[in-house]
Scaffold this motif. Structure first.
Motif, PDB file in Angstrom:
ATOM      1  N   TRP A 175      -2.666  -6.546  -0.080  1.00  0.00           N
ATOM      2  CA  TRP A 175      -1.350  -6.159  -0.608  1.00  0.00           C
ATOM      3  C   TRP A 175      -0.911  -4.815  -0.020  1.00  0.00           C
ATOM      4  O   TRP A 175       0.224  -4.663   0.441  1.00  0.00           O
ATOM      5  CB  TRP A 175      -1.432  -6.092  -2.133  1.00  0.00           C
ATOM      6  N   HIS A 178      -0.120  -5.177   3.709  1.00  0.00           N
ATOM      7  CA  HIS A 178       1.180  -5.836   3.885  1.00  0.00           C
ATOM      8  C   HIS A 178       2.326  -4.866   3.610  1.00  0.00           C
ATOM      9  O   HIS A 178       3.325  -4.838   4.341  1.00  0.00           O
ATOM     10  CB  HIS A 178       1.275  -7.042   2.948  1.00  0.00           C
ATOM     11  N   THR A 179       2.179  -4.056   2.571  1.00  0.00           N
ATOM     12  CA  THR A 179       3.231  -3.097   2.214  1.00  0.00           C
ATOM     13  C   THR A 179       3.380  -2.029   3.284  1.00  0.00           C
ATOM     14  O   THR A 179       4.502  -1.625   3.628  1.00  0.00           O
ATOM     15  CB  THR A 179       2.921  -2.439   0.859  1.00  0.00           C
ATOM     16  N   LYS A 182       5.241  -3.491   6.093  1.00  0.00           N
ATOM     17  CA  LYS A 182       6.649  -3.636   5.703  1.00  0.00           C
ATOM     18  C   LYS A 182       7.371  -2.294   5.746  1.00  0.00           C
ATOM     19  O   LYS A 182       8.539  -2.212   6.153  1.00  0.00           O
ATOM     20  CB  LYS A 182       6.709  -4.246   4.298  1.00  0.00           C
ATOM     21  N   PHE A 196       5.267   0.807  -4.160  1.00  0.00           N
ATOM     22  CA  PHE A 196       3.946   0.167  -4.193  1.00  0.00           C
ATOM     23  C   PHE A 196       2.997   0.940  -5.107  1.00  0.00           C
ATOM     24  O   PHE A 196       2.288   0.352  -5.936  1.00  0.00           O
ATOM     25  CB  PHE A 196       3.361   0.083  -2.785  1.00  0.00           C
ATOM     26  N   GLN A 199       3.745   0.360  -8.730  1.00  0.00           N
ATOM     27  CA  GLN A 199       3.329  -0.974  -9.165  1.00  0.00           C
ATOM     28  C   GLN A 199       1.805  -1.089  -9.217  1.00  0.00           C
ATOM     29  O   GLN A 199       1.254  -1.755 -10.102  1.00  0.00           O
ATOM     30  CB  GLN A 199       3.911  -2.031  -8.222  1.00  0.00           C
ATOM     31  N   TYR A 208       2.450  -8.068  -9.786  1.00  0.00           N
ATOM     32  CA  TYR A 208       3.223  -7.476  -8.693  1.00  0.00           C
ATOM     33  C   TYR A 208       2.624  -7.861  -7.337  1.00  0.00           C
ATOM     34  O   TYR A 208       3.350  -8.149  -6.374  1.00  0.00           O
ATOM     35  CB  TYR A 208       3.259  -5.954  -8.828  1.00  0.00           C
ATOM     36  N   ASP A 212       4.476 -10.120  -4.291  1.00  0.00           N
ATOM     37  CA  ASP A 212       4.588  -9.656  -2.909  1.00  0.00           C
ATOM     38  C   ASP A 212       3.856 -10.565  -1.925  1.00  0.00           C
ATOM     39  O   ASP A 212       4.385 -10.901  -0.862  1.00  0.00           O
ATOM     40  CB  ASP A 212       4.033  -8.234  -2.796  1.00  0.00           C
ATOM     41  N   PHE A 216       6.608 -13.350  -0.781  1.00  0.00           N
ATOM     42  CA  PHE A 216       7.157 -12.780   0.451  1.00  0.00           C
ATOM     43  C   PHE A 216       6.224 -13.000   1.648  1.00  0.00           C
ATOM     44  O   PHE A 216       6.610 -13.648   2.621  1.00  0.00           O
ATOM     45  CB  PHE A 216       7.446 -11.289   0.257  1.00  0.00           C
TER      46      PHE A 216
END
Length: 254
Positions: A175, A178-179, A182, A196, A199, A208, A212, A216
């Motif tokens: 996660w 990935h964030t 992004k 992020f 969350q 959350y 994501d 996504f």
């Protein structure tokens, strides 16, 4: 005398040619259709094409070129709660839409040329893949482990393994990765990471993470695997317009 005969012969042949051309144009059939910003009146040769086949190609280009299923996109916790609560109802709706559109799509008659046959097959493949993706997502929001059997497992293994793993630390690591990826493509990367972090420190952080990674990361990965590159030049649409011997267009100003 020879010159006179030649002149008369030439004039006669031109008259016959003109009559044939006029007769050919008189046999053309009107086909009215709408495109993105134009009302069109095309005239086609019924000796070359059948209206039913032109209808089929038109539907592939302008009806089946977008999603045919209801969208239940999950952006926030309330969306996630809604999908979990109404999962069975949404799955039934999806199945109904699938069966209705499947028959129409598979039964389409298209012009017997390679480009239109290919377009028909590609549209069927996208339709089937989109249906599977929608179905898998609706189930996965309640049962992430179900993605282990996903059609897209090999393509999107990293995200599926993350959300379906009993090891939460593994999910959190993917996660975060990935964030970070992004954020690098965002105009305000600090804001992305701040969101992020907020969350991640929330009691609902598992939800959350699922939003994501499933809604996504997995969705975009799977979706990209079966959709071709967009036809930015509009070549396939130009080919459709060329079906018509004559074409009149009334277009809105862009």
């Amino acid at each position: 005398m020879k010159k006179l005969i030649f002149t008369l012969s030439f004039a006669l042949s031109m008259t016959v040619w003109g009559q044939k051309t006029a007769a050919k144009n008189n046999n053309l059939v009107l086909y009215a259709y709408q495109t993105f910003n134009c009302d069109n009146k095309g005239y086609f040769d019924p000796g070359k094409y059948k209206k039913e086949e032109i209808d089929g190609v038109y539907k592939l280009l302008y009806q089946f070129n977008t999603s045919l299923f209801d969208s239940h996109t999950v952006f926030k916790l309330s969306d996630l709660e809604d999908v979990r609560k109404n999962k069975n109802s949404y799955l039934q709706q999806l199945e109904k839409q699938y069966q209705e559109k499947k028959k129409e799509l598979y039964d389409l008659k298209v012009i017997n040329l390679p480009e239109w046959k290919k377009l028909h097959q590609e549209t069927i493949q996208v339709f089937e893949s989109e249906y599977l993706l929608k179905k898998e997502e609706l189930i996965a929001y309640s049962d992430p482990s179900s993605l282990k059997n996903s059609t897209f497992y090999k393509t999107c293994k990293e995200y599926i393994d993350a959300v379906s793993s009993p090891d939460k630390q593994k999910m959190y690591a993917v996660w975060k990765k990935h964030t970070e990826e992004k954020s690098r493509n965002n105009g305000d990367p600090q804001a992305v990471m701040a969101k992020f972090n907020a969350q991640f420190n929330d009691p609902k952080k598992d939800d959350y993470a699922l939003i994501d990674l499933c809604g996504f990361a997995f969705h975009n990965c799977a979706n990209a695997s079966f959709r071709s590159e967009p036809d930015d030049e509009g070549i396939i649409y130009q080919k459709f317009d060329k079906i018509f011997t004559k074409l009149k267009q009334d277009c809105d100003e862009p």
